[in-house]
Design a protein around this motif. Structure first.
Motif, short mmCIF file in Angstrom:
data_model
loop_
_atom_site.label_atom_id
_atom_site.label_comp_id
_atom_site.label_asym_id
_atom_site.label_seq_id
_atom_site.Cartn_x
_atom_site.Cartn_y
_atom_site.Cartn_z
N PRO A 1 46.38 54.59 25.83
CA PRO A 1 46.03 53.29 25.23
C PRO A 1 46.55 52.09 25.99
CG PRO A 1 47.86 54.27 24.04
CD PRO A 1 47.45 55.26 25.10
N SER A 2 47.35 52.32 27.03
CA SER A 2 47.92 51.21 27.80
C SER A 2 48.09 51.65 29.25
CB SER A 2 49.26 50.80 27.19
OG SER A 2 50.17 51.87 27.26
N ASN A 3 48.71 50.80 30.04
CA ASN A 3 48.92 51.13 31.45
C ASN A 3 50.02 52.15 31.61
OD1 ASN A 3 46.93 49.60 32.48
ND2 ASN A 3 48.24 48.08 33.44
N PRO A 4 49.91 53.08 32.54
CA PRO A 4 48.72 53.28 33.34
C PRO A 4 47.60 53.89 32.50
CG PRO A 4 50.33 54.97 33.86
CD PRO A 4 50.97 54.03 32.88
N HIS A 5 46.41 53.34 32.63
CA HIS A 5 45.22 53.79 31.90
C HIS A 5 44.68 55.03 32.59
CE1 HIS A 5 40.93 52.81 30.36
NE2 HIS A 5 41.59 53.51 29.46
N MET A 6 44.81 56.18 31.92
CA MET A 6 44.43 57.45 32.53
C MET A 6 43.57 58.26 31.57
SD MET A 6 48.04 58.60 34.30
CE MET A 6 48.82 58.83 32.71
N GLN A 7 42.75 59.11 32.14
CA GLN A 7 41.97 60.09 31.39
C GLN A 7 42.81 61.35 31.28
OE1 GLN A 7 37.86 60.55 32.61
NE2 GLN A 7 37.85 62.70 31.92
N LEU A 8 43.01 61.86 30.06
CA LEU A 8 43.93 62.96 29.84
C LEU A 8 43.27 64.32 29.67
CD1 LEU A 8 46.36 61.10 27.42
CD2 LEU A 8 46.61 61.46 29.89
N LYS B 1 45.95 48.53 45.27
CA LYS B 1 47.04 47.56 45.14
C LYS B 1 47.36 47.28 43.68
CE LYS B 1 46.14 45.35 49.53
NZ LYS B 1 45.68 44.17 50.21
N ILE B 2 46.64 47.94 42.76
CA ILE B 2 46.80 47.62 41.35
C ILE B 2 46.93 48.86 40.47
CG2 ILE B 2 44.35 47.50 40.78
CD1 ILE B 2 45.01 44.91 39.23
N SER B 3 46.68 50.02 41.02
CA SER B 3 46.67 51.25 40.23
C SER B 3 47.88 52.13 40.55
CB SER B 3 45.38 52.02 40.49
OG SER B 3 45.27 53.12 39.60
N VAL B 4 47.87 53.33 40.01
CA VAL B 4 48.96 54.29 40.19
C VAL B 4 49.03 54.77 41.64
CG1 VAL B 4 48.88 55.06 37.79
CG2 VAL B 4 47.49 56.24 39.51
N PRO B 5 50.19 55.24 42.08
CA PRO B 5 50.28 55.81 43.43
C PRO B 5 49.27 56.93 43.62
CG PRO B 5 52.47 55.52 42.48
CD PRO B 5 51.48 55.25 41.39
N GLY B 6 48.60 56.91 44.76
CA GLY B 6 47.59 57.92 45.07
C GLY B 6 46.18 57.49 44.73
N ALA B 7 46.01 56.42 43.95
CA ALA B 7 44.67 55.92 43.63
C ALA B 7 44.04 55.34 44.90
CB ALA B 7 44.72 54.87 42.53
N PHE C 1 37.36 46.28 44.20
CA PHE C 1 36.51 46.18 43.01
C PHE C 1 36.42 47.49 42.23
CE2 PHE C 1 33.66 47.47 46.37
CZ PHE C 1 32.81 48.39 45.78
N ALA C 2 36.92 48.58 42.81
CA ALA C 2 36.91 49.87 42.13
C ALA C 2 38.01 50.74 42.73
CB ALA C 2 35.56 50.56 42.30
N HIS C 3 38.51 51.68 41.92
CA HIS C 3 39.44 52.67 42.46
C HIS C 3 39.32 53.98 41.69
CE1 HIS C 3 42.22 50.24 39.77
NE2 HIS C 3 42.24 51.43 39.18
#
Length: 162
Positions: free
Chosen positions: A21-28, A57-63, A86-88
Protein backbone atom coordinates in the motif's frame (compact mmCIF):
# COMPACT_ATOMS: atom_id res chain seq x y z
CA UNK A 1 5.42 5.47 -40.78
CA UNK A 2 2.45 6.82 -38.79
CA UNK A 3 2.07 5.66 -35.20
CA UNK A 4 -0.83 3.38 -34.31
CA UNK A 5 -3.07 5.60 -32.20
CA UNK A 6 -5.55 2.80 -31.45
CA UNK A 7 -5.45 1.76 -27.81
CA UNK A 8 -7.85 -1.03 -26.97
CA UNK A 9 -7.23 -3.54 -24.23
CA UNK A 10 -9.03 -6.72 -23.24
CA UNK A 11 -10.25 -7.21 -19.70
CA UNK A 12 -7.51 -8.83 -17.56
CA UNK A 13 -8.64 -12.25 -16.37
CA UNK A 14 -8.61 -13.10 -12.67
CA UNK A 15 -8.38 -11.17 -9.45
CA UNK A 16 -6.00 -8.28 -8.99
CA UNK A 17 -2.59 -9.10 -7.53
CA UNK A 18 -1.75 -8.21 -3.95
CA UNK A 19 0.46 -5.11 -3.83
CA UNK A 20 2.04 -3.05 -1.10
CA UNK A 21 0.00 0.00 0.00
CA UNK A 22 3.01 2.33 0.14
CA UNK A 23 6.60 2.69 -1.00
CA UNK A 24 8.25 0.64 -2.15
CA UNK A 25 5.19 -0.17 -4.29
CA UNK A 26 5.59 -3.83 -5.22
CA UNK A 27 3.52 -6.67 -6.61
CA UNK A 28 3.52 -9.51 -4.06
CA UNK A 29 1.83 -12.36 -5.92
CA UNK A 30 0.88 -13.52 -9.44
CA UNK A 31 4.43 -13.04 -10.69
CA UNK A 32 5.36 -15.18 -13.67
CA UNK A 33 6.78 -18.57 -12.79
CA UNK A 34 9.23 -18.14 -15.65
CA UNK A 35 11.18 -14.85 -15.66
CA UNK A 36 11.59 -15.15 -19.45
CA UNK A 37 8.21 -13.38 -19.84
CA UNK A 38 9.51 -10.27 -18.08
CA UNK A 39 12.88 -10.55 -19.83
CA UNK A 40 11.14 -10.73 -23.22
CA UNK A 41 9.14 -7.63 -22.35
CA UNK A 42 12.24 -5.77 -21.18
CA UNK A 43 14.27 -6.74 -24.25
CA UNK A 44 11.50 -5.44 -26.48
CA UNK A 45 11.04 -2.22 -24.47
CA UNK A 46 14.76 -1.38 -24.40
CA UNK A 47 14.99 -1.93 -28.16
CA UNK A 48 12.58 0.95 -28.91
CA UNK A 49 14.22 3.90 -30.70
CA UNK A 50 15.86 6.55 -28.52
CA UNK A 51 15.58 4.47 -25.33
CA UNK A 52 18.47 3.86 -22.96
CA UNK A 53 18.41 1.29 -20.19
CA UNK A 54 19.65 2.53 -16.82
CA UNK A 55 19.31 1.88 -13.13
CA UNK A 56 16.17 3.64 -11.94
CA UNK A 57 16.77 6.90 -10.09
CA UNK A 58 13.47 6.61 -8.23
CA UNK A 59 12.75 2.92 -7.65
CA UNK A 60 14.20 0.04 -5.64
CA UNK A 61 17.75 -1.22 -6.26
CA UNK A 62 17.84 -3.39 -9.37
CA UNK A 63 14.90 -1.67 -11.08
CA UNK A 64 15.68 -0.96 -14.74
CA UNK A 65 14.50 2.36 -16.17
CA UNK A 66 13.38 3.29 -19.65
CA UNK A 67 15.06 6.63 -20.30
CA UNK A 68 14.18 8.65 -23.37
CA UNK A 69 16.84 10.64 -25.21
CA UNK A 70 16.57 14.20 -23.96
CA UNK A 71 16.19 15.59 -27.48
CA UNK A 72 13.07 13.41 -27.99
CA UNK A 73 11.34 14.23 -24.68
CA UNK A 74 7.97 15.89 -24.48
CA UNK A 75 8.28 19.21 -22.65
CA UNK A 76 4.57 19.72 -22.04
CA UNK A 77 3.37 16.50 -20.41
CA UNK A 78 3.41 14.57 -17.14
CA UNK A 79 5.17 11.56 -18.66
CA UNK A 80 8.33 11.51 -16.54
CA UNK A 81 8.83 10.38 -12.97
CA UNK A 82 12.31 11.87 -12.72
CA UNK A 83 14.52 13.48 -15.36
CA UNK A 84 14.08 11.41 -18.56
CA UNK A 85 12.78 8.24 -16.82
CA UNK A 86 9.18 7.51 -17.80
CA UNK A 87 8.96 3.80 -16.90
CA UNK A 88 10.83 1.19 -14.91
CA UNK A 89 10.71 -2.58 -14.44
CA UNK A 90 10.93 -3.98 -10.93
CA UNK A 91 13.52 -6.70 -10.20
CA UNK A 92 12.95 -10.35 -9.30
CA UNK A 93 10.63 -11.58 -7.95
CA UNK A 94 8.28 -8.65 -8.68
CA UNK A 95 8.20 -8.07 -12.47
CA UNK A 96 5.66 -5.23 -12.40
CA UNK A 97 6.24 -1.91 -14.13
CA UNK A 98 5.64 1.71 -13.13
CA UNK A 99 4.96 4.14 -15.96
CA UNK A 100 3.22 7.33 -16.95
CA UNK A 101 0.29 7.54 -19.36
CA UNK A 102 -2.14 10.23 -20.42
CA UNK A 103 -4.65 10.48 -17.54
CA UNK A 104 -7.56 8.94 -19.46
CA UNK A 105 -5.35 6.04 -20.58
CA UNK A 106 -4.17 5.44 -17.00
CA UNK A 107 -7.81 5.27 -15.87
CA UNK A 108 -8.62 2.92 -18.77
CA UNK A 109 -5.73 0.55 -17.94
CA UNK A 110 -6.94 0.41 -14.33
CA UNK A 111 -10.59 -0.15 -15.39
CA UNK A 112 -9.50 -3.06 -17.59
CA UNK A 113 -7.67 -4.62 -14.62
CA UNK A 114 -4.09 -4.31 -15.93
CA UNK A 115 -2.81 -1.99 -13.23
CA UNK A 116 -3.42 0.32 -10.33
CA UNK A 117 -2.66 3.87 -9.30
CA UNK A 118 0.73 4.39 -7.68
CA UNK A 119 0.20 5.02 -3.92
CA UNK A 120 2.43 8.10 -4.09
CA UNK A 121 0.11 9.51 -6.76
CA UNK A 122 -2.84 8.85 -4.41
CA UNK A 123 -1.05 11.02 -1.83
CA UNK A 124 -0.41 13.83 -4.33
CA UNK A 125 3.38 13.42 -4.72
CA UNK A 126 3.11 12.23 -8.33
CA UNK A 127 0.46 13.13 -10.90
CA UNK A 128 -2.54 10.77 -11.07
CA UNK A 129 -1.34 9.36 -14.38
CA UNK A 130 1.43 7.23 -12.82
CA UNK A 131 0.43 3.62 -12.42
CA UNK A 132 1.73 0.13 -11.76
CA UNK A 133 1.18 -2.33 -14.58
CA UNK A 134 1.05 -5.88 -13.26
CA UNK A 135 3.67 -8.44 -14.28
CA UNK A 136 2.75 -10.69 -17.23
CA UNK A 137 1.58 -14.21 -16.34
CA UNK A 138 1.69 -15.62 -19.89
CA UNK A 139 2.59 -14.76 -23.51
CA UNK A 140 -0.84 -13.25 -24.22
CA UNK A 141 -0.38 -10.81 -21.36
CA UNK A 142 3.09 -9.86 -22.66
CA UNK A 143 1.40 -8.68 -25.88
CA UNK A 144 -1.14 -6.56 -23.99
CA UNK A 145 1.52 -5.03 -21.75
CA UNK A 146 3.62 -4.15 -24.80
CA UNK A 147 0.67 -2.02 -25.99
CA UNK A 148 0.59 -0.23 -22.62
CA UNK A 149 4.35 0.37 -22.59
CA UNK A 150 4.28 1.60 -26.18
CA UNK A 151 1.50 4.04 -25.27
CA UNK A 152 3.66 5.35 -22.41
CA UNK A 153 6.60 5.67 -24.82
CA UNK A 154 4.46 7.64 -27.28
CA UNK A 155 3.25 9.87 -24.44
CA UNK A 156 6.83 10.57 -23.34
CA UNK A 157 7.66 11.55 -26.92
CA UNK A 158 4.79 14.05 -26.98
CA UNK A 159 2.37 12.20 -29.26
CA UNK A 160 -0.54 12.64 -26.85
CA UNK A 161 -1.69 15.43 -24.60
CA UNK A 162 -2.68 14.74 -21.03
Amino acid sequence: MPLNLEFELPLRIGIKPITTPSNPHMQLDQQPTDRKLVNELMNWAFSLPDIAQANSKISVPGAQAMCLSEDKMCNHCNAFMIENEFAHFHPVPDGSIHLGLPLNDAKYVIEKGWGELHPIAKRGYLPLNFIMVYAPRNEEEVLVIKKIIFRSYQFARGHFKD
